[in-house]
Design an enzyme around this catalytic site. Structure first.
Site, PDB file in Angstrom:
ATOM      1  CB  SER A 145     -10.481  -8.090  13.784  1.00 56.23           C
ATOM      2  OG  SER A 145      -9.463  -8.988  14.184  1.00 56.23           O
ATOM      3  CE1 TYR A 158      -7.101  -3.875  13.324  1.00 57.36           C
ATOM      4  CE2 TYR A 158      -7.355  -5.873  14.629  1.00 57.36           C
ATOM      5  CZ  TYR A 158      -7.426  -5.224  13.411  1.00 57.36           C
ATOM      6  OH  TYR A 158      -7.823  -5.912  12.286  1.00 57.36           O
TER       7      TYR A 158
HETATM    8  P1  NDP Z   1      -4.991  -3.758   3.642  1.00 59.87           P
HETATM    9  O1  NDP Z   1      -4.080  -2.842   4.406  1.00 59.87           O
HETATM   10  O2  NDP Z   1      -4.385  -4.873   2.876  1.00 59.87           O
HETATM   11  O3  NDP Z   1      -5.911  -2.887   2.667  1.00 59.87           O
HETATM   12  C1  NDP Z   1      -6.524  -1.750   3.182  1.00 59.87           C
HETATM   13  C2  NDP Z   1      -7.259  -1.006   2.073  1.00 59.87           C
HETATM   14  O4  NDP Z   1      -7.858   0.146   2.654  1.00 59.87           O
HETATM   15  C3  NDP Z   1      -6.346  -0.476   0.982  1.00 59.87           C
HETATM   16  O5  NDP Z   1      -7.089  -0.363  -0.205  1.00 59.87           O
HETATM   17  C4  NDP Z   1      -5.947   0.896   1.521  1.00 59.87           C
HETATM   18  O6  NDP Z   1      -5.520   1.776   0.499  1.00 59.87           O
HETATM   19  C5  NDP Z   1      -7.265   1.344   2.135  1.00 59.87           C
HETATM   20  N1  NDP Z   1      -7.092   2.272   3.258  1.00 59.87           N
HETATM   21  C6  NDP Z   1      -6.301   2.127   4.340  1.00 59.87           C
HETATM   22  N2  NDP Z   1      -6.413   3.186   5.145  1.00 59.87           N
HETATM   23  C7  NDP Z   1      -7.300   4.025   4.556  1.00 59.87           C
HETATM   24  C8  NDP Z   1      -7.832   5.288   4.910  1.00 59.87           C
HETATM   25  N3  NDP Z   1      -7.461   5.916   6.026  1.00 59.87           N
HETATM   26  N4  NDP Z   1      -8.720   5.857   4.070  1.00 59.87           N
HETATM   27  C9  NDP Z   1      -9.094   5.241   2.927  1.00 59.87           C
HETATM   28  N5  NDP Z   1      -8.629   4.049   2.542  1.00 59.87           N
HETATM   29  C10 NDP Z   1      -7.734   3.453   3.354  1.00 59.87           C
HETATM   30  O7  NDP Z   1      -6.013  -4.290   4.757  1.00 59.87           O
HETATM   31  P2  NDP Z   1      -6.887  -5.651   4.845  1.00 59.87           P
HETATM   32  O8  NDP Z   1      -7.553  -5.919   3.574  1.00 59.87           O
HETATM   33  O9  NDP Z   1      -6.071  -6.697   5.485  1.00 59.87           O
HETATM   34  O10 NDP Z   1      -7.936  -5.189   5.958  1.00 59.87           O
HETATM   35  C11 NDP Z   1      -9.276  -4.833   5.671  1.00 59.87           C
HETATM   36  C12 NDP Z   1     -10.073  -4.905   6.961  1.00 59.87           C
HETATM   37  O11 NDP Z   1     -10.019  -6.233   7.462  1.00 59.87           O
HETATM   38  C13 NDP Z   1      -9.536  -4.004   8.086  1.00 59.87           C
HETATM   39  O12 NDP Z   1     -10.609  -3.431   8.789  1.00 59.87           O
HETATM   40  C14 NDP Z   1      -8.783  -4.969   8.966  1.00 59.87           C
HETATM   41  O13 NDP Z   1      -8.713  -4.528  10.307  1.00 59.87           O
HETATM   42  C15 NDP Z   1      -9.643  -6.207   8.833  1.00 59.87           C
HETATM   43  N6  NDP Z   1      -8.960  -7.446   9.185  1.00 59.87           N
HETATM   44  C16 NDP Z   1      -7.884  -7.897   8.458  1.00 59.87           C
HETATM   45  C17 NDP Z   1      -7.251  -9.071   8.822  1.00 59.87           C
HETATM   46  C18 NDP Z   1      -6.055  -9.615   8.073  1.00 59.87           C
HETATM   47  O14 NDP Z   1      -5.425 -10.577   8.564  1.00 59.87           O
HETATM   48  N7  NDP Z   1      -5.699  -9.076   6.918  1.00 59.87           N
HETATM   49  C19 NDP Z   1      -7.711  -9.862   9.977  1.00 59.87           C
HETATM   50  C20 NDP Z   1      -8.842  -9.288  10.656  1.00 59.87           C
HETATM   51  C21 NDP Z   1      -9.430  -8.133  10.263  1.00 59.87           C
HETATM   52  P3  NDP Z   1      -4.535   3.035   0.844  1.00 59.87           P
HETATM   53  O15 NDP Z   1      -3.524   2.543   1.836  1.00 59.87           O
HETATM   54  O16 NDP Z   1      -3.946   3.440  -0.464  1.00 59.87           O
HETATM   55  O17 NDP Z   1      -5.422   4.102   1.420  1.00 59.87           O
END
Ligand code: NDP
Length: 256
Positions: A145, A158
């Site tokens: 990020s 974070y």
């Molecule tokens: P979302 O929360 O929208 O999606 C996360 C995905 O990961 C879902 O499929 C969720 O499914 C899965 N997930 C979450 N926790 C776990 C776990 N413990 N084990 C397995 N699967 C898991 O997140 P984003 O797409 O926004 O984020 C993706 C990455 O991008 C992250 O690392 C985030 O920090 C980074 N990021 C995002 C930004 C943003 O603005 N969106 C900005 C900067 C970085 P489920 O909950 O069912 O497990």
């Protein structure tokens, strides 16, 4: 040509049911890769797997909470057997956040965020190493990020975990180059996903973000996944150890 194709390659993308991970699964599959993904919600995972099958993509998946060490071990065992002991691409995408002032965090918050955001990626790299090496042409992509580069007020646990991922990218790039495994990192700014949708409902908050962002809009997940796919392509074969921001120019802007 094959420089711009992932045909015959295999990939593991963590957290592929929503947001950036979902877009990465589709992007890699669209370039011809066989993809394996995971999430914690079985119904949502199965729904995604069916949709991808209907679209003609080859995507496998299983339930795994990547914050759990034994579940990570089980995941890599399943991946190894499904993908015949070879993995070209590992995308460490899962991440979550809890936003508080530093003094308000408790031990449980710290453990949950570090396990989910940093320990998972570190351990999956260790577990996947022999599979990546066996492929003869490996690529690790971390999703960190811009919070790991500059203070964006998103919470210090974070930010510290994401900064550690940025450094891990650089160290593995050097340590594993001899095994033909490249490591790179994509650092997004605000992107429309379920992780931040509650924040993006706040007009004032969005206006503050846009004031810092030369491209005056919030990113779409596919604008992040395209870079992830590029970094995995043979066309990117000399790109190693880089942390690339996908931020509409935010991190180079010092003017509002
Ligand atoms: P979302 O929360 O929208 O999606 C996360 C995905 O990961 C879902 O499929 C969720 O499914 C899965 N997930 C979450 N926790 C776990 C776990 N413990 N084990 C397995 N699967 C898991 O997140 P984003 O797409 O926004 O984020 C993706 C990455 O991008 C992250 O690392 C985030 O920090 C980074 N990021 C995002 C930004 C943003 O603005 N969106 C900005 C900067 C970085 P489920 O909950 O069912 O497990």
């Amino acid at each position: 040509g094959s420089r711009w194709s992932l045909k015959g390659m295999t990939a593991l993308v963590t957290g592929g049911t929503r947001g950036i991970g979902h877009a990465v699964v589709e992007e890699l599959a669209d370039f011809g890769a066989t993809v394996y993904t995971c999430s914690r919600n079985e119904d949502e995972l199965n729904k995604c797997l069916e949709e991808w099958q209907d679209q003609g993509f080859t995507v496998y998946g299983s339930v795994c909470d990547v914050s759990s060490r034994p579940q990570r071990q089980k995941l890599i065992e399943d991946v190894a057997s499904k993908l015949n002991g070879k993995l070209n691409i590992l995308v460490n995408n899962v991440g979550t956040n809890i936003r508080k002032p530093t003094v308000d965090y408790n031990a449980e918050d710290y453990t949950k965020l570090m396990n989910t955001n940093l320990d998972s990626a570190y351990h999956l790299c260790q577990l996947a190493y022999s599979l990546l090496k066996a492929s003869g042409n490996g690529s690790v992509v971390f999703i960190s990020s811009v919070a790991g580069l500059s203070n964006i007020g998103s919470g210090t646990i974070y930010a510290a975990g994401k900064a550690a991922i940025n450094q891990l990218t650089k160290c593995l790039a050097c340590e594993w180059a001899k095994d033909n495994i490249r490591s790179n990192c994509v650092a997004p700014w605000y992107t429309k996903t379920s992780l931040v949708e509650h924040l993006l409902e706040d007009k004032e908050f969005v206006n503050d973000i846009l004031a810092q962002t030369p491209i005056k809009r919030i990113a779409e997940a596919h604008e992040v996944s395209s870079l992830v796919a590029f970094l995995c392509l043979p066309a990117a074969s000399y790109i190693n150890g880089q942390v690339v921001a996908v931020d509409g120019g935010m991190t180079v802007n010092a003017f509002q």
